[in-house]
Scaffold this active site. Structure first.
Site, PDB file in Angstrom:
ATOM      1  N   SER A 120       0.846  -1.220  -0.144  1.00  0.00           N
ATOM      2  CA  SER A 120      -0.027  -0.033   0.043  1.00  0.00           C
ATOM      3  C   SER A 120       0.841   0.991   0.244  1.00  0.00           C
ATOM      4  CB  SER A 120      -0.940  -0.261   1.292  1.00  0.00           C
ATOM      5  OG  SER A 120      -1.808   0.902   0.844  1.00  0.00           O
ATOM      6  N   ASP A 137      -8.138  -3.146  -7.284  1.00  0.00           N
ATOM      7  CA  ASP A 137      -7.769  -3.090  -5.972  1.00  0.00           C
ATOM      8  C   ASP A 137      -8.802  -2.330  -5.265  1.00  0.00           C
ATOM      9  OD1 ASP A 137      -6.404  -1.153  -3.761  1.00  0.00           O
ATOM     10  OD2 ASP A 137      -4.678  -2.217  -4.753  1.00  0.00           O
ATOM     11  N   HIS A 142      -6.571  -5.974  -1.338  1.00  0.00           N
ATOM     12  CA  HIS A 142      -5.491  -4.824  -1.382  1.00  0.00           C
ATOM     13  C   HIS A 142      -4.522  -5.573  -0.424  1.00  0.00           C
ATOM     14  CE1 HIS A 142      -3.818  -0.752  -1.146  1.00  0.00           C
ATOM     15  NE2 HIS A 142      -3.901  -1.069   0.121  1.00  0.00           N
TER      16      HIS A 142
END
Length: 403
Positions: A178, A274, A341
């Site tokens: 991330s 995502d 994610h």
């Protein structure tokens, strides 16, 4: 009995042993925290001025001179208010970080769960600067006590690891999830430059390829947000000059605008759908005042036909943005059709019997084959919902705060 019933010491020992065995069986290792206290004198500190920190599991056997430095995620803060809201949490202060974290997935020390990197020196860097390690503002507001020093934190962490043996690295990977995945893109070449010239160095970005698109209302939400992050943290001078000389600095937070300049080999691990980007970039709450997208964002099976069309268009935009990274033969890609994610930190998605696959290849095998030059893996999955190995909607606890 005063104080309540007592637990037999033997029972406690047996329980602890049982938990250790269970953790080991799942490929999980608990690793203690290390504070880089001497970084404070260099001004390399978290948002609240506390020292940066990481968790370090030493390599062994053939991996003793191999290093995997993994940067965790946690979103970003774009102004004093949002930075204050995280200043007194683990995302802004090492004072609030847990003393032990689980190492699994790409950080596991079990060969059966992490076949190519299990015996490397494995480091999880805690995230506490709020700008993917790009901030560098000298002045500290005495009222907020906010320190925007992410770039110095990055340097201090790497310097500390070099002193602990990484200066002898033979193989090295900088990875991240991330906001940490964006870190691995923004700082990849710098990481390469700080390591021995003879070392084999590559970078891995997991769910860090955030794209430049408008939200469902047509507003440039993420563009404005990134511009505010860069302005608040003084990031412009840290971002690649090859980008900032051609466009507004905030646009240089988007990987699509800088990847063609990166010289170090890089692997892009990302879901084409995502889940964080769909929830926060495509359909943020501010653009969905009546909550029409709430059910859809929670479970793609609950999306209407028109919403699925928007989501499929997002995939098209994502692949277009990603195409700028596919030109180099040294780059790798695992772009699955899942709604998720971050996948390298989860054992279920990284490497298990039922992990997500593209062309019968797991993420762990794809990354290992690419790193060791066994196979230049560059695969893009078919469109949702065609891949039966996907873990759609399963990993909300790994998504980072909304923006």
């Amino acid at each position: 009995m005063p104080g309540g019933p007592r637990t037999c010491p033997r029972t406690v020992v047996l329980l602890v042993n049982f938990l250790v065995v269970q953790l080991s069986a799942e490929g999980i290792t608990l690793v203690g925290i290390t504070y880089v206290t001497d970084a404070v004198t260099k001004g390399a500190v978290c948002l609240d001025g506390s020292p940066p920190a990481y968790h370090f599991s030493e390599g062994f056997g053939a991996g003793i001179n191999n290093w995997l430095v993994h940067f965790e995620g946690g979103g970003w803060c774009n102004n004093a208010t949002s930075c204050i809201s995280r200043r007194d949490t683990r995302l802004g202060s090492s004072k609030y970080m847990v003393k032990e974290v689980a190492f699994l997935g790409i950080l596991s020390n079990e060969q059966g769960f992490n076949p190519d990197f299990y015996n490397w020196n494995r480091i999880r860097v805690r995230y506490c600067d709020g700008a993917s390690y790009t901030g560098d503002v000298e002045v500290v507001d005495p009222i907020t006590n906010l320190h925007f020093r992410g770039a110095r934190v990055f340097q201090a962490i790497i310097d500390d690891l070099l002193s602990r043996g990484m200066k002898k690295a033979e193989n090295a990977i900088m990875s991240g999830c991330s906001a940490g995945g964006l870190t691995s893109i923004l700082h990849c070449d710098k990481f390469r430059a700080l390591l021995p010239s003879e070392a084999k160095v590559k970078c891995l970005s997991d769910a860090g390829y955030f794209i430049h698109v408008n939200d469902i209302s047509g507003a440039p939400h993420i563009e404005e947000f990134y511009s505010q992050v860069v302005a608040t943290h003084g990031s412009a001078k840290i971002l690649p000059a090859s980008c900032t000389s051609k466009m507004k600095p905030g646009l240089c937070f988007f990987p699509q605008n800088i990847v063609t300049e990166i010289q170090t080999p890089m692997f892009f691990l990302n879901a084409a759908y995502d889940s964080w980007q769909i929830k926060n970039i495509l359909a943020p709450s501010g653009s969905d005042r009546h909550g029409i997208w709430q059910s859809c964002k929670h479970d793609l099976e609950k999306c209407s036909e028109s919403q699925l069309k928007v989501i499929q268009d997002f995939r098209t935009d994502f692949l277009t943005a990603l195409s700028r990274a596919s030109g180099s033969p040294s780059s790798g890609m695992f772009i699955d059709g899942c709604y998720v994610h971050c996948q390298s930190e989860n054992q279920e998605t990284w490497f298990k019997n039922d992990s997500p696959e593209i062309d019968r290849t797991t993420i762990a095998k794809a990354v290992g084959d690419w790193y060791y030059d066994r196979n230049p893996f560059q695969k893009i999955d078919c469109a949702y919902p065609c891949n039966p190995t996907c873990y759609n909607n399963f990993y909300y606890h790994h998504e980072q705060p909304n923006i």
